[in-house]
Write a protein that holds these residues in place. Structure first.
Motif, PDB file in Angstrom:
ATOM      1  N   GLU A 263       0.848  -1.277  -0.009  1.00 14.96           N
ATOM      2  CA  GLU A 263       0.124  -0.006   0.013  1.00 14.96           C
ATOM      3  C   GLU A 263       0.639   1.353   0.023  1.00 14.96           C
ATOM      4  O   GLU A 263       0.638   2.099  -0.828  1.00 14.96           O
ATOM      5  N   GLU A 264       1.927   1.281   0.820  1.00 12.57           N
ATOM      6  CA  GLU A 264       2.635   2.431   0.867  1.00 12.57           C
ATOM      7  C   GLU A 264       3.495   2.438  -0.609  1.00 12.57           C
ATOM      8  O   GLU A 264       3.707   3.714  -1.034  1.00 12.57           O
ATOM      9  N   ALA A 265       4.007   1.522  -1.083  1.00  7.78           N
ATOM     10  CA  ALA A 265       4.454   1.717  -2.575  1.00  7.78           C
ATOM     11  C   ALA A 265       3.324   2.147  -3.687  1.00  7.78           C
ATOM     12  O   ALA A 265       3.877   3.086  -4.243  1.00  7.78           O
ATOM     13  N   ARG A 266       2.287   1.670  -3.313  1.00  8.78           N
ATOM     14  CA  ARG A 266       1.248   2.234  -4.273  1.00  8.78           C
ATOM     15  C   ARG A 266       0.997   3.743  -4.206  1.00  8.78           C
ATOM     16  O   ARG A 266       0.922   4.444  -5.104  1.00  8.78           O
ATOM     17  N   LEU A 267       1.009   4.074  -2.802  1.00 12.99           N
ATOM     18  CA  LEU A 267       0.908   5.695  -2.671  1.00 12.99           C
ATOM     19  C   LEU A 267       1.910   6.429  -2.911  1.00 12.99           C
ATOM     20  O   LEU A 267       1.915   7.470  -3.435  1.00 12.99           O
TER      21      LEU A 267
ATOM     22  N   GLU B 113       7.302 -16.315  -3.968  1.00 13.89           N
ATOM     23  CA  GLU B 113       6.394 -15.784  -4.935  1.00 13.89           C
ATOM     24  C   GLU B 113       4.922 -16.234  -4.731  1.00 13.89           C
ATOM     25  O   GLU B 113       3.882 -15.459  -4.886  1.00 13.89           O
ATOM     26  N   GLU B 114       4.568 -17.430  -4.210  1.00 13.31           N
ATOM     27  CA  GLU B 114       3.401 -17.848  -3.571  1.00 13.31           C
ATOM     28  C   GLU B 114       2.722 -17.101  -2.636  1.00 13.31           C
ATOM     29  O   GLU B 114       1.481 -16.597  -2.670  1.00 13.31           O
ATOM     30  N   LEU B 115       3.768 -16.422  -1.444  1.00 12.09           N
ATOM     31  CA  LEU B 115       3.346 -15.741  -0.621  1.00 12.09           C
ATOM     32  C   LEU B 115       2.777 -14.394  -0.997  1.00 12.09           C
ATOM     33  O   LEU B 115       1.659 -13.882  -0.695  1.00 12.09           O
ATOM     34  N   ILE B 116       3.428 -13.895  -2.219  1.00 12.44           N
ATOM     35  CA  ILE B 116       3.149 -12.651  -2.492  1.00 12.44           C
ATOM     36  C   ILE B 116       1.755 -12.748  -3.342  1.00 12.44           C
ATOM     37  O   ILE B 116       0.945 -11.822  -3.271  1.00 12.44           O
ATOM     38  N   THR B 117       1.394 -13.855  -4.102  1.00 17.09           N
ATOM     39  CA  THR B 117       0.155 -13.842  -4.895  1.00 17.09           C
ATOM     40  C   THR B 117      -0.767 -14.150  -3.764  1.00 17.09           C
ATOM     41  O   THR B 117      -1.801 -13.472  -4.014  1.00 17.09           O
TER      42      THR B 117
ATOM     43  N   GLU C 125      -3.129 -11.619  -7.691  1.00 14.29           N
ATOM     44  CA  GLU C 125      -2.607 -11.854  -9.179  1.00 14.29           C
ATOM     45  C   GLU C 125      -1.931 -10.515  -9.630  1.00 14.29           C
ATOM     46  O   GLU C 125      -0.967 -10.359 -10.407  1.00 14.29           O
ATOM     47  N   GLU C 126      -2.714  -9.460  -9.345  1.00 10.36           N
ATOM     48  CA  GLU C 126      -2.423  -8.047  -9.731  1.00 10.36           C
ATOM     49  C   GLU C 126      -2.164  -7.193  -8.538  1.00 10.36           C
ATOM     50  O   GLU C 126      -3.274  -6.573  -8.057  1.00 10.36           O
ATOM     51  N   PRO C 127      -0.928  -7.233  -8.089  1.00 11.14           N
ATOM     52  CA  PRO C 127      -0.742  -6.350  -6.789  1.00 11.14           C
ATOM     53  C   PRO C 127      -0.984  -4.670  -7.116  1.00 11.14           C
ATOM     54  O   PRO C 127      -0.909  -4.303  -5.872  1.00 11.14           O
TER      55      PRO C 127
ATOM     56  N   VAL D 253       1.145  -2.510  -8.074  1.00 13.93           N
ATOM     57  CA  VAL D 253       2.529  -1.988  -7.977  1.00 13.93           C
ATOM     58  C   VAL D 253       3.724  -2.827  -8.717  1.00 13.93           C
ATOM     59  O   VAL D 253       3.483  -4.233  -8.860  1.00 13.93           O
ATOM     60  N   PRO D 254       4.672  -2.403  -9.241  1.00 17.20           N
ATOM     61  CA  PRO D 254       5.759  -3.234  -9.651  1.00 17.20           C
ATOM     62  C   PRO D 254       6.180  -3.936  -8.621  1.00 17.20           C
ATOM     63  O   PRO D 254       6.430  -3.371  -7.438  1.00 17.20           O
ATOM     64  N   VAL D 255       6.507  -5.446  -8.597  1.00 22.87           N
ATOM     65  CA  VAL D 255       7.120  -5.871  -7.675  1.00 22.87           C
ATOM     66  C   VAL D 255       8.430  -6.786  -8.142  1.00 22.87           C
ATOM     67  O   VAL D 255       8.249  -7.485  -9.206  1.00 22.87           O
ATOM     68  N   GLU D 256       9.654  -6.640  -7.258  1.00 22.76           N
ATOM     69  CA  GLU D 256      10.730  -7.351  -7.489  1.00 22.76           C
ATOM     70  C   GLU D 256      10.817  -8.250  -6.232  1.00 22.76           C
ATOM     71  O   GLU D 256      10.470  -8.222  -5.338  1.00 22.76           O
ATOM     72  N   VAL D 257      11.497  -9.639  -6.767  1.00 19.31           N
ATOM     73  CA  VAL D 257      11.649 -10.660  -5.479  1.00 19.31           C
ATOM     74  C   VAL D 257      13.138 -10.847  -5.597  1.00 19.31           C
ATOM     75  O   VAL D 257      13.581 -11.059  -6.612  1.00 19.31           O
TER      76      VAL D 257
END
Length: 170
Positions: free
Chosen positions: A40-44, A89-93, A98-100, A102-106
């Protein structure tokens, strides 16, 4: 002619890169809460969300731990890093969908979480970690990883305590 910060005459400065919000995860309920908060902070902020997981052979987040030490390299067994990446990656999803939004790097890095997260804080705008939640006096004390990150991170730190219903041990 004036010089810019890079010392080249007349060149225009490139746009600044997107800020980075780091979320440290280990699979615990409070790390999921930290991941939600960081997303949420990344989105903001219009930032990139960098999800970081440190792994060690003894880590409880790893599926099969030391058993892989004895697996033959050609046995088709995934490496500990591959297993940890898949779990992350499963934890993130599972946590962000499926569509967070924000851009996500792992980033999956071998090493103790304390060192991996402090290193990940270099150049970040913010690092977000969870802490093992407890009630009463224990609840006022940070876990060892979150305490270490707050003391040694190279950027601002947010510690997400977690909701009462997701805190371990309650």
């Amino acid at each position: 002619m004036t010089e810019n910060a890079t010392g080249t005459a007349g060149a225009t400065a490139s746009p600044s890169p997107r800020p980075v919000i780091v979320a440290g995860v280990d699979g615990s309920p409070t790390s999921r809460d930290a991941l939600l908060w960081a997303a949420e902070e990344a989105r903001l902020r219009g930032a990139v969300l960098r999800v970081v997981c440190g792994w060690e052979w003894s880590s409880p987040f790893n599926l099969i731990g030391p058993a892989l030490e004895h697996a033959a390299p050609d046995a088709g067994t995934p490496s500990m890093e591959e297993l940890t990446r898949t779990r992350t990656e499963e934890l993130i999803t599972q946590t962000l969908g499926e569509e967070p939004g924000v851009p996500v790097e792992v980033r999956v890095v071998q090493g103790p979480a304390t060192g991996v997260l402090v290193e990940a804080s270099e150049g970040a705008t913010l690092i977000v970690v969870g802490t093992r939640g407890h009630s009463g006096l224990k609840g006022a004390v940070l876990g060892s990883v979150s305490r270490h990150v707050t003391q040694h991170a190279r950027c601002n730190v947010v510690v997400v305590r977690g909701r009462r219903d997701t805190a371990e041990g309650e």
